[in-house]
Design a protein around this motif. Sequence first.
Motif, mmCIF file in Angstrom:
data_model
loop_
_atom_site.group_PDB
_atom_site.id
_atom_site.type_symbol
_atom_site.label_atom_id
_atom_site.label_comp_id
_atom_site.label_asym_id
_atom_site.label_seq_id
_atom_site.Cartn_x
_atom_site.Cartn_y
_atom_site.Cartn_z
ATOM 1 N N ARG A 148 32.902 -15.256 -14.271
ATOM 2 C CA ARG A 148 33.133 -14.487 -15.484
ATOM 3 C C ARG A 148 32.188 -14.920 -16.595
ATOM 4 N NH1 ARG A 148 35.114 -9.701 -15.423
ATOM 5 N NH2 ARG A 148 37.362 -9.953 -15.154
ATOM 6 N N ARG A 149 31.995 -16.183 -16.686
ATOM 7 C CA ARG A 149 31.075 -16.678 -17.712
ATOM 8 C C ARG A 149 29.682 -16.090 -17.510
ATOM 9 N NH1 ARG A 149 32.230 -21.579 -20.501
ATOM 10 N NH2 ARG A 149 30.115 -22.336 -20.171
ATOM 11 N N LEU B 15 38.641 -12.211 -23.962
ATOM 12 C CA LEU B 15 38.090 -12.955 -22.838
ATOM 13 C C LEU B 15 36.965 -13.876 -23.269
ATOM 14 C CD1 LEU B 15 38.042 -11.008 -19.567
ATOM 15 C CD2 LEU B 15 37.952 -13.378 -19.839
ATOM 16 N N ARG C 6 40.943 -10.669 -11.409
ATOM 17 C CA ARG C 6 40.522 -11.975 -11.908
ATOM 18 C C ARG C 6 39.215 -12.400 -11.287
ATOM 19 N NH1 ARG C 6 46.166 -15.272 -11.748
ATOM 20 N NH2 ARG C 6 45.530 -16.016 -13.771
ATOM 21 N N GLU C 7 38.556 -13.235 -12.001
ATOM 22 C CA GLU C 7 37.337 -13.817 -11.444
ATOM 23 C C GLU C 7 37.379 -15.305 -11.748
ATOM 24 O OE1 GLU C 7 34.017 -11.920 -10.989
ATOM 25 O OE2 GLU C 7 34.930 -9.935 -11.095
ATOM 26 N N THR C 8 36.616 -16.033 -11.011
ATOM 27 C CA THR C 8 36.564 -17.462 -11.318
ATOM 28 C C THR C 8 35.879 -17.608 -12.675
ATOM 29 O OG1 THR C 8 34.364 -17.886 -10.437
ATOM 30 C CG2 THR C 8 36.185 -17.890 -8.879
ATOM 31 N N PRO C 9 36.266 -18.639 -13.415
ATOM 32 C CA PRO C 9 35.655 -18.867 -14.728
ATOM 33 C C PRO C 9 34.129 -18.848 -14.636
ATOM 34 C CG PRO C 9 37.480 -20.359 -14.418
ATOM 35 C CD PRO C 9 37.318 -19.606 -13.141
ATOM 36 N N GLU C 10 33.625 -19.431 -13.596
ATOM 37 C CA GLU C 10 32.172 -19.508 -13.416
ATOM 38 C C GLU C 10 31.539 -18.116 -13.343
ATOM 39 O OE1 GLU C 10 29.202 -21.402 -10.013
ATOM 40 O OE2 GLU C 10 31.330 -21.977 -10.114
ATOM 41 N N HIS D 197 38.493 -16.780 -24.776
ATOM 42 C CA HIS D 197 39.106 -17.576 -23.727
ATOM 43 C C HIS D 197 38.096 -18.432 -22.969
ATOM 44 C CE1 HIS D 197 40.995 -18.237 -19.688
ATOM 45 N NE2 HIS D 197 41.957 -18.641 -20.479
ATOM 46 N N HIS D 198 36.967 -17.858 -22.636
ATOM 47 C CA HIS D 198 36.003 -18.592 -21.808
ATOM 48 C C HIS D 198 34.989 -19.418 -22.609
ATOM 49 C CE1 HIS D 198 37.157 -17.213 -17.855
ATOM 50 N NE2 HIS D 198 37.291 -15.993 -18.333
#
Lengths: 212, 212
Positions: A21-22, A56, A15-19, A59-60
């Motif tokens: 990953r974005r 993904l 997993r990565e933080t949304p930040e 999702h993001h």
Amino acid sequence: MARKVVAKGRARFHRETPEDRRRQLGEAALRCIVKHGNAGVSVRQIAAEAGVTQGLITHHFGEINELVAYAFDIMSEGLLQSLLKAVADAEPTPQKRLDAFINVSFSPMLFDRGVLGVWVVFWGLVLHSPRMSASQQGEYSNYVGAIEGLLGDLAADEGFGIADIRLSAIAFTALLDGLWLAWCLNPASFKPEEGMQLCRNWVEGLRRGAYA
Amino acid sequence: MARKVVAKGRARFHRETPEDRRRQLGEAALRCIVKHGNAGVSVRQIAAEAGVTQGLITHHFGEINELVAYAFDIMSEGLLQSLLKAVADAEPTPQKRLDAFINVSFSPMLFDRGVLGVWVVFWGLVLHSPRMSASQQGEYSNYVGAIEGLLGDLAADEGFGIADIRLSAIAFTALLDGLWLAWCLNPASFKPEEGMQLCRNWVEGLRRGAYA
DNA sequence: ATACTTGTTATACGATCTTATAATTTCACT
DNA sequence: AGTGAAATTATAAGATCGTATAACAAGTAT
């Protein structure tokens, strides 16, 4: 007894933080656009480039246009930072600072087909998407504002007049963009050093009162 | 007994010469690109716009890229003709001719979002297709050549010097394209008349020897 | 350790795309 | 009138696209 049931072959991931990953997805999008132009703007290609699955992106970002707009913002910000850094690193005279701006504008980092390719895709979207248009307007005004400052300082320092600094900055921006475009579309048409000279000539015209 | 077996409902149509049909398809392609940008580049949409079936595009152009390249050529030629006509219609002094060129460049016919939209799509393709790149190079050199002539005549007439006319023409072209791009992306940034003034200012810089 | 949140994978569905192929109609020519 | 070339329609095949949905797993907190 073996380990915790590594399900039937589902891919491992972390997993990565949304930040984070974005940003990864945004940068993957940019690479795809560099490589394939408009054809590179696709959920599947971008996900593959980022090494994740398509869902993904949904999702993001919800829809892909949001991802592209985000990539646009990343890119804009990065370029402007590069320009401002070059100016900040220059000797603090208006002339040297403007020269630094011109020089870095024609350096391989910015004066590059790949970079233009991304921009061209964005321009195409700006013309048809209010969302992209909003981003573009913000970015453009930052850019012109920076040039306005450089030109204004030079004029004040050397004591020549400019009737409308904002308009002059718009013209200088247009000249830079136009040269960038022409060279990227056809690198044989002139040399980057010649482009730099043409920009300096433009400034010389300003200095000689052609815009007063 | 009835008439010649009007098959089960196949659509009527009338033939056209390949030349005419190609042009119709090219113009339909341009309309699609104006309307939808890159998304408008599609066999189905263009065929629908032209009121024919998809197979016709394959038949006349082989692959869609050829149609797009052809549309690009049509458009280039049309724009250059408009520009040259305006120059030819002007009073035959170098100053008036150059003014006419500037004026028509900022007229609603050319200074138009739709027109830029088509161009942006082409630029995107030029960066990734040798075929499109070849067309672009020819078109660009015609354009710069025309400006070279205008600037050279003005310099000769007024007796000022230009170190490199070709480079100056490239700069002037870049300025025009850059202003066109900036305004179309954001028509609020400046007014067309202001753009014209900026072009005249550029010429004034030339006149004052900034490019000598 | 166990449970819970949510980031992530997996999969499916319907739409649209390009290209290929076959059937048909139009038109010019004899 | 009839024939033939080719312009045009019609249809199909296979890819790719965007988005929705459900199952799963990773990491955090309890």
